[in-house]
Scaffold this active site. Sequence first.
Site, mmCIF file in Angstrom:
data_model
loop_
_atom_site.group_PDB
_atom_site.id
_atom_site.type_symbol
_atom_site.label_atom_id
_atom_site.label_comp_id
_atom_site.label_asym_id
_atom_site.label_seq_id
_atom_site.Cartn_x
_atom_site.Cartn_y
_atom_site.Cartn_z
ATOM 1 C CB SER A 142 47.241 127.773 13.135
ATOM 2 O OG SER A 142 45.922 127.326 12.863
ATOM 3 C CE1 TYR A 156 48.700 128.189 7.773
ATOM 4 C CE2 TYR A 156 46.914 127.002 8.871
ATOM 5 C CZ TYR A 156 47.681 128.146 8.714
ATOM 6 O OH TYR A 156 47.428 129.247 9.506
HETATM 7 P P1 NDP Z 1 46.465 137.687 5.541
HETATM 8 O O1 NDP Z 1 46.752 136.935 4.272
HETATM 9 O O2 NDP Z 1 45.161 138.349 5.714
HETATM 10 O O3 NDP Z 1 47.653 138.755 5.804
HETATM 11 C C1 NDP Z 1 48.961 138.301 5.654
HETATM 12 C C2 NDP Z 1 49.932 139.398 5.966
HETATM 13 O O4 NDP Z 1 51.240 138.825 5.858
HETATM 14 C C3 NDP Z 1 49.895 140.558 5.002
HETATM 15 O O5 NDP Z 1 50.341 141.701 5.678
HETATM 16 C C4 NDP Z 1 50.883 140.116 3.931
HETATM 17 O O6 NDP Z 1 51.499 141.213 3.248
HETATM 18 C C5 NDP Z 1 51.926 139.420 4.767
HETATM 19 N N1 NDP Z 1 52.603 138.377 4.015
HETATM 20 C C6 NDP Z 1 52.057 137.399 3.255
HETATM 21 N N2 NDP Z 1 53.029 136.660 2.684
HETATM 22 C C7 NDP Z 1 54.187 137.199 3.112
HETATM 23 C C8 NDP Z 1 55.534 136.898 2.856
HETATM 24 N N3 NDP Z 1 55.892 135.903 2.012
HETATM 25 N N4 NDP Z 1 56.488 137.652 3.454
HETATM 26 C C9 NDP Z 1 56.164 138.684 4.268
HETATM 27 N N5 NDP Z 1 54.898 139.023 4.525
HETATM 28 C C10 NDP Z 1 53.928 138.285 3.956
HETATM 29 O O7 NDP Z 1 46.712 136.593 6.709
HETATM 30 P P2 NDP Z 1 46.122 136.511 8.205
HETATM 31 O O8 NDP Z 1 46.167 137.833 8.838
HETATM 32 O O9 NDP Z 1 44.873 135.739 8.167
HETATM 33 O O10 NDP Z 1 47.225 135.539 8.861
HETATM 34 C C11 NDP Z 1 48.297 136.026 9.634
HETATM 35 C C12 NDP Z 1 48.921 134.858 10.385
HETATM 36 O O11 NDP Z 1 47.933 134.246 11.199
HETATM 37 C C13 NDP Z 1 49.482 133.750 9.492
HETATM 38 O O12 NDP Z 1 50.656 133.230 10.071
HETATM 39 C C14 NDP Z 1 48.378 132.717 9.510
HETATM 40 O O13 NDP Z 1 48.877 131.420 9.238
HETATM 41 C C15 NDP Z 1 47.895 132.851 10.938
HETATM 42 N N6 NDP Z 1 46.551 132.347 11.186
HETATM 43 C C16 NDP Z 1 45.476 132.905 10.555
HETATM 44 C C17 NDP Z 1 44.215 132.405 10.814
HETATM 45 C C18 NDP Z 1 42.987 132.954 10.175
HETATM 46 O O14 NDP Z 1 41.935 132.336 10.302
HETATM 47 N N7 NDP Z 1 43.027 134.086 9.502
HETATM 48 C C19 NDP Z 1 44.009 131.286 11.750
HETATM 49 C C20 NDP Z 1 45.221 130.816 12.367
HETATM 50 C C21 NDP Z 1 46.428 131.335 12.081
HETATM 51 P P3 NDP Z 1 51.340 141.385 1.631
HETATM 52 O O15 NDP Z 1 49.938 141.816 1.379
HETATM 53 O O16 NDP Z 1 52.329 142.422 1.257
HETATM 54 O O17 NDP Z 1 51.639 140.040 1.031
#
Ligand code: NDP
Length: 247
Positions: A142, A156
Amino acid sequence: MPQSLKGKVALVTGGSRGIGAAIAKRLAADGASVAITYAKDANSASAVVKAIEGAGAKALAIQADAVDIEAVRSAVEKAVAALGKLDVLVNNAGTAIPKPFEETTLEEINRMININVRGVFVTTQAALKHINDNGRIIMIGSCVGERNLTPGLAAYSATKGAVKMFAQSLSREVGGRGITVNNVQPGPIDTDLNPAAGDWATPQKAVTALNRYGRVDEVAALVAFVAGPESAYITGANLTIDGGTNA
Ligand code: NDP
């Protein structure tokens, strides 16, 4: 469109929604067979698989909560068994629990560390048993892992700082095999985790240079480049895609 990942196999953790789903679909569009993991939402995971299969590529969804070490290890084995090999690992699964640090509980701290850091370590270790020479390991860190402007993200941000140093350090251990390790650092991207509408979004949008949230497909395009053959000399790098947040 030329298929730069034709014949490659990719594993994307947390690939059922948000940034991970966009990455999975884009890598498949570029020719890869793709396995995704998810924690809870089987319907969203199967929608991603169907979309990829509908476009003519191979896909597979595996339930594996990043907190559960055995599930994570077995997900890597299942992906390799089903798709035959592993070329690209995208460590995308992650979570944020935004709140003042003094109010953050130990349970919340453990959750962020276990998903964002320990899960990445364990997945990467399991993947390294299989990943081919000239493979790709890509972290979704991030922009707050380098510089944080937003109160409420202390724990975080620290987990994403750990991911950054992990990528840099690991690049030196696996470079001899031509494997690259890079850290893609998104800024505010419109997903369920960080919706572009609402109170929490206003200050994040305000500190971008472009005055907007990013889209998941914009992050996926960068990941596809890093996964592809033209990025072979990029490793140990932090590639920030944040609309100028950290400028
Ligand atoms: P979302 O919450 O929209 O999606 C998360 C995804 O990860 C879903 O597919 C979810 O599946 C899965 N997931 C969540 N928890 C777990 C777990 N414990 N084990 C396995 N899978 C899991 O998140 P984003 O797409 O926004 O974020 C994705 C990545 O990008 C993260 O690492 C986040 O920190 C990073 N990020 C995001 C930003 C943003 O602004 N959105 C900015 C910077 C970084 P399920 O529904 O089954 O839980």
